[in-house]
Design a protein around this motif. Structure first.
Motif, PDB file in Angstrom:
ATOM      1  N   HIS A 211      11.471  43.859  22.855  1.00  0.00           N
ATOM      2  CA  HIS A 211      12.504  43.162  22.105  1.00  0.00           C
ATOM      3  C   HIS A 211      12.057  41.745  21.728  1.00  0.00           C
ATOM      4  CE1 HIS A 211      15.254  46.447  22.705  1.00  0.00           C
ATOM      5  NE2 HIS A 211      15.097  46.391  24.021  1.00  0.00           N
ATOM      6  N   MET A 212      12.951  41.062  21.020  1.00  0.00           N
ATOM      7  CA  MET A 212      12.623  39.760  20.428  1.00  0.00           C
ATOM      8  C   MET A 212      12.295  38.722  21.487  1.00  0.00           C
ATOM      9  SD  MET A 212      12.896  40.353  17.192  1.00  0.00           S
ATOM     10  CE  MET A 212      13.115  38.815  16.345  1.00  0.00           C
ATOM     11  N   ARG A 213      13.013  38.746  22.619  1.00  0.00           N
ATOM     12  CA  ARG A 213      12.771  37.746  23.659  1.00  0.00           C
ATOM     13  C   ARG A 213      11.340  37.863  24.184  1.00  0.00           C
ATOM     14  NH1 ARG A 213      16.866  38.731  26.425  1.00  0.00           N
ATOM     15  NH2 ARG A 213      18.200  37.005  25.788  1.00  0.00           N
ATOM     16  N   HIS A 214      10.882  39.083  24.419  1.00  0.00           N
ATOM     17  CA  HIS A 214       9.537  39.279  24.929  1.00  0.00           C
ATOM     18  C   HIS A 214       8.484  38.994  23.852  1.00  0.00           C
ATOM     19  CE1 HIS A 214      12.021  41.427  27.834  1.00  0.00           C
ATOM     20  NE2 HIS A 214      11.003  41.356  28.682  1.00  0.00           N
ATOM     21  N   ARG A 215       8.802  39.302  22.591  1.00  0.00           N
ATOM     22  CA  ARG A 215       7.866  38.971  21.507  1.00  0.00           C
ATOM     23  C   ARG A 215       7.726  37.462  21.342  1.00  0.00           C
ATOM     24  NH1 ARG A 215       5.885  42.819  18.302  1.00  0.00           N
ATOM     25  NH2 ARG A 215       6.710  44.934  18.543  1.00  0.00           N
ATOM     26  N   ALA A 216       8.802  36.731  21.565  1.00  0.00           N
ATOM     27  CA  ALA A 216       8.728  35.269  21.514  1.00  0.00           C
ATOM     28  C   ALA A 216       7.878  34.733  22.656  1.00  0.00           C
ATOM     29  CB  ALA A 216      10.129  34.682  21.572  1.00  0.00           C
ATOM     30  N   ALA A 217       7.995  35.365  23.834  1.00  0.00           N
ATOM     31  CA  ALA A 217       7.181  34.937  24.980  1.00  0.00           C
ATOM     32  C   ALA A 217       5.706  35.134  24.697  1.00  0.00           C
ATOM     33  CB  ALA A 217       7.606  35.713  26.229  1.00  0.00           C
ATOM     34  N   VAL A 218       5.356  36.272  24.121  1.00  0.00           N
ATOM     35  CA  VAL A 218       3.949  36.530  23.794  1.00  0.00           C
ATOM     36  C   VAL A 218       3.490  35.626  22.661  1.00  0.00           C
ATOM     37  CG1 VAL A 218       2.318  38.273  22.971  1.00  0.00           C
ATOM     38  CG2 VAL A 218       4.091  38.910  24.621  1.00  0.00           C
ATOM     39  N   GLY A 219       4.364  35.405  21.685  1.00  0.00           N
ATOM     40  CA  GLY A 219       3.984  34.599  20.524  1.00  0.00           C
ATOM     41  C   GLY A 219       3.589  33.176  20.872  1.00  0.00           C
ATOM     42  N   VAL A 220       4.329  32.535  21.780  1.00  0.00           N
ATOM     43  CA  VAL A 220       3.991  31.150  22.121  1.00  0.00           C
ATOM     44  C   VAL A 220       2.694  31.077  22.917  1.00  0.00           C
ATOM     45  CG1 VAL A 220       5.311  31.061  24.285  1.00  0.00           C
ATOM     46  CG2 VAL A 220       4.994  28.980  22.951  1.00  0.00           C
ATOM     47  N   THR A 221       2.385  32.120  23.712  1.00  0.00           N
ATOM     48  CA  THR A 221       1.130  32.111  24.470  1.00  0.00           C
ATOM     49  C   THR A 221      -0.066  32.415  23.586  1.00  0.00           C
ATOM     50  OG1 THR A 221       1.355  34.451  25.092  1.00  0.00           O
ATOM     51  CG2 THR A 221       2.316  32.812  26.568  1.00  0.00           C
ATOM     52  N   GLU A 222       0.159  32.972  22.402  1.00  0.00           N
ATOM     53  CA  GLU A 222      -0.935  33.188  21.460  1.00  0.00           C
ATOM     54  C   GLU A 222      -1.374  31.887  20.803  1.00  0.00           C
ATOM     55  OE1 GLU A 222       0.057  37.771  19.996  1.00  0.00           O
ATOM     56  OE2 GLU A 222       0.745  36.060  18.827  1.00  0.00           O
ATOM     57  N   SER A 223      -0.486  30.911  20.758  1.00  0.00           N
ATOM     58  CA  SER A 223      -0.786  29.637  20.098  1.00  0.00           C
ATOM     59  C   SER A 223      -1.009  28.488  21.060  1.00  0.00           C
ATOM     60  CB  SER A 223       0.361  29.269  19.139  1.00  0.00           C
ATOM     61  OG  SER A 223       0.573  30.276  18.176  1.00  0.00           O
ATOM     62  N   TYR A 224      -0.506  28.603  22.295  1.00  0.00           N
ATOM     63  CA  TYR A 224      -0.601  27.508  23.251  1.00  0.00           C
ATOM     64  C   TYR A 224      -1.044  28.040  24.612  1.00  0.00           C
ATOM     65  CZ  TYR A 224       2.257  25.040  19.791  1.00  0.00           C
ATOM     66  OH  TYR A 224       2.731  24.479  18.630  1.00  0.00           O
ATOM     67  N   ASP A 225      -1.607  27.136  25.392  1.00  0.00           N
ATOM     68  CA  ASP A 225      -1.990  27.463  26.756  1.00  0.00           C
ATOM     69  C   ASP A 225      -0.791  27.223  27.657  1.00  0.00           C
ATOM     70  OD1 ASP A 225      -3.331  28.083  29.053  1.00  0.00           O
ATOM     71  OD2 ASP A 225      -4.311  26.137  29.237  1.00  0.00           O
ATOM     72  N   CYS A 226      -0.039  28.272  27.922  1.00  0.00           N
ATOM     73  CA  CYS A 226       1.172  28.153  28.717  1.00  0.00           C
ATOM     74  C   CYS A 226       1.450  29.483  29.406  1.00  0.00           C
ATOM     75  CB  CYS A 226       2.372  27.733  27.853  1.00  0.00           C
ATOM     76  SG  CYS A 226       2.731  28.880  26.506  1.00  0.00           S
ATOM     77  N   LEU A 227       2.410  29.462  30.299  1.00  0.00           N
ATOM     78  CA  LEU A 227       2.852  30.657  31.021  1.00  0.00           C
ATOM     79  C   LEU A 227       4.349  30.816  30.778  1.00  0.00           C
ATOM     80  CD1 LEU A 227       2.003  32.872  33.170  1.00  0.00           C
ATOM     81  CD2 LEU A 227       2.920  31.300  34.874  1.00  0.00           C
ATOM     82  N   VAL A 228       4.771  32.031  30.439  1.00  0.00           N
ATOM     83  CA  VAL A 228       6.170  32.277  30.094  1.00  0.00           C
ATOM     84  C   VAL A 228       6.740  33.317  31.050  1.00  0.00           C
ATOM     85  CG1 VAL A 228       7.801  32.916  28.284  1.00  0.00           C
ATOM     86  CG2 VAL A 228       5.642  31.800  27.686  1.00  0.00           C
ATOM     87  N   VAL A 229       7.909  33.016  31.596  1.00  0.00           N
ATOM     88  CA  VAL A 229       8.637  33.948  32.461  1.00  0.00           C
ATOM     89  C   VAL A 229       9.822  34.492  31.675  1.00  0.00           C
ATOM     90  CG1 VAL A 229       9.855  34.247  34.643  1.00  0.00           C
ATOM     91  CG2 VAL A 229       7.947  32.636  34.490  1.00  0.00           C
ATOM     92  N   VAL A 230       9.954  35.819  31.645  1.00  0.00           N
ATOM     93  CA  VAL A 230      10.997  36.476  30.863  1.00  0.00           C
ATOM     94  C   VAL A 230      11.810  37.386  31.773  1.00  0.00           C
ATOM     95  CG1 VAL A 230      11.503  37.667  28.705  1.00  0.00           C
ATOM     96  CG2 VAL A 230       9.259  36.594  29.037  1.00  0.00           C
ATOM     97  N   VAL A 231      13.113  37.360  31.612  1.00  0.00           N
ATOM     98  CA  VAL A 231      14.011  38.301  32.282  1.00  0.00           C
ATOM     99  C   VAL A 231      14.707  39.122  31.212  1.00  0.00           C
ATOM    100  CG1 VAL A 231      16.059  38.569  33.729  1.00  0.00           C
ATOM    101  CG2 VAL A 231      14.353  36.840  34.298  1.00  0.00           C
ATOM    102  N   SER A 232      14.630  40.432  31.326  1.00  0.00           N
ATOM    103  CA  SER A 232      15.253  41.324  30.358  1.00  0.00           C
ATOM    104  C   SER A 232      16.747  41.420  30.616  1.00  0.00           C
ATOM    105  CB  SER A 232      14.616  42.713  30.432  1.00  0.00           C
ATOM    106  OG  SER A 232      15.321  43.634  29.631  1.00  0.00           O
TER     107      SER A 232
END
Length: 294
Positions: A211-232
């Motif tokens: 879904h969109m929330r998880h795609r946003a999490a992956v998208g920001v890590t493709e452009s920046y060096d960061c770690l994203v935590v997602v809860v469905s």
């Protein structure tokens, strides 16, 4: 040897004014190159730079070894190189131009001190908050800054500058809160901003069910060096995204291990083994129907 020394010997023929102009010129170019490298460090642009260097290396080897066909194809590709680079580096170029309007961004970024680094307390607050949000099936998107500054992402949200705490994170993502729809940006032990919009990933590696929330999490890590935590919100599962990859975790303990490893460069130590008394101390023996100690 004389060819190597000729540029240096020619410096003696310059006047003091001309020499100073050359020194300032070299320093300015060095500073611009340094800022360019700092701009792309930790982002996908750094991988693009390495790819360009690899392309030039192959082009040079093809020319030196006489592989004319390969050299011809690569040489023709260099004609459209500037246009391709402008497209690939469009986000970084925009940030660079915006940086000239903010003089403070031209200065080298100060290495974060101990107060800016994630502490054990922060990791535990994050784990507690995510575990509670996952149990309640509350959608969560937390971006943890690493090497790349996320000032431009934080700028499109609401600035908070508050200490990380489980109750605060829980209240932010509560459905009735105006800030719940978006991502939280965390820098060290501080919640930098909330309700931030993230770029969506269009990677073909992601399943269509993501879904969109998880795609946003992956998208920001493709452009920046960061770690994203997602809860469905639908399944209540916990996932982490890093370097354009999404990984589902099985428990809050796994999240704690990931956070300690990625943010604190620490591996989770196994819990200390309790000293167990020998079994014979708790065992009773019966001899002739009478219970005795061994």
């Amino acid at each position: 040897m004389e060819d190597l020394l000729r540029p240096f010997l020619s410096l003696r023929e310059l006047t003091t004014r001309e020499l100073m102009i050359h020194v300032v010129d070299i320093l300015l170019v060095t500073f611009l190159l340094y800022r360019l490298l700092m701009l792309v460090r930790g982002t996908r642009a750094w991988r693009i730079v390495l790819g360009i260097l690899g392309f030039l290396l192959v082009l040079y080897i093809a020319g030196r070894t006489g592989m004319s066909t390969l050299h011809y194809v690569l040489e023709k590709a260099t004609y459209v190189g500037p246009a391709i680079l402008a497209i690939l580096f469009l986000p970084e170029l925009r940030l660079a131009l915006e940086g000239f309007g903010r003089p403070a961004t031209l200065l080298p970024r100060v290495i974060p001190n101990q107060d800016e680094l994630a502490e054990a307390r922060t990791v535990e607050e994050l784990v507690a908050a995510v575990a509670e949000l996952a149990a309640g099936h509350i959608g969560t998107l937390i971006v943890l800054e690493k090497e790349s500054p996320l000032n431009d992402i934080a700028a499109n949200g609401v600035m908070l500058q508050a200490m990380v705490s489980a109750p605060l994170l829980g209240s932010i993502f509560y459905e009735g809160n105006p800030l719940h729809d978006g991502a939280v940006i965390i820098r060290g032990d501080m919640i930098l901003a909330a309700a931030c919009r993230l770029p969506l990933s269009d990677s073909a590696r992601l399943d269509q069910s993501v879904h969109m929330r998880h795609r946003a999490a992956v998208g920001v890590t493709e452009s920046y060096d960061c770690l994203v935590v997602v809860v469905s919100e639908e399944r209540g599962t916990i996932s982490v995204a890093s370097e354009g990859r999404l990984q589902r975790l099985g428990s809050a303990a796994e999240l704690r291990a990931v956070l300690n490893r990625e943010l604190r460069n620490m591996e989770d130590e196994p819990p200390p083994k309790k000293d167990r008394e020998p079994r014979h101390r708790h065992r009773r023996l019966r001899r002739n129907g009478v219970e005795v100690k061994p």
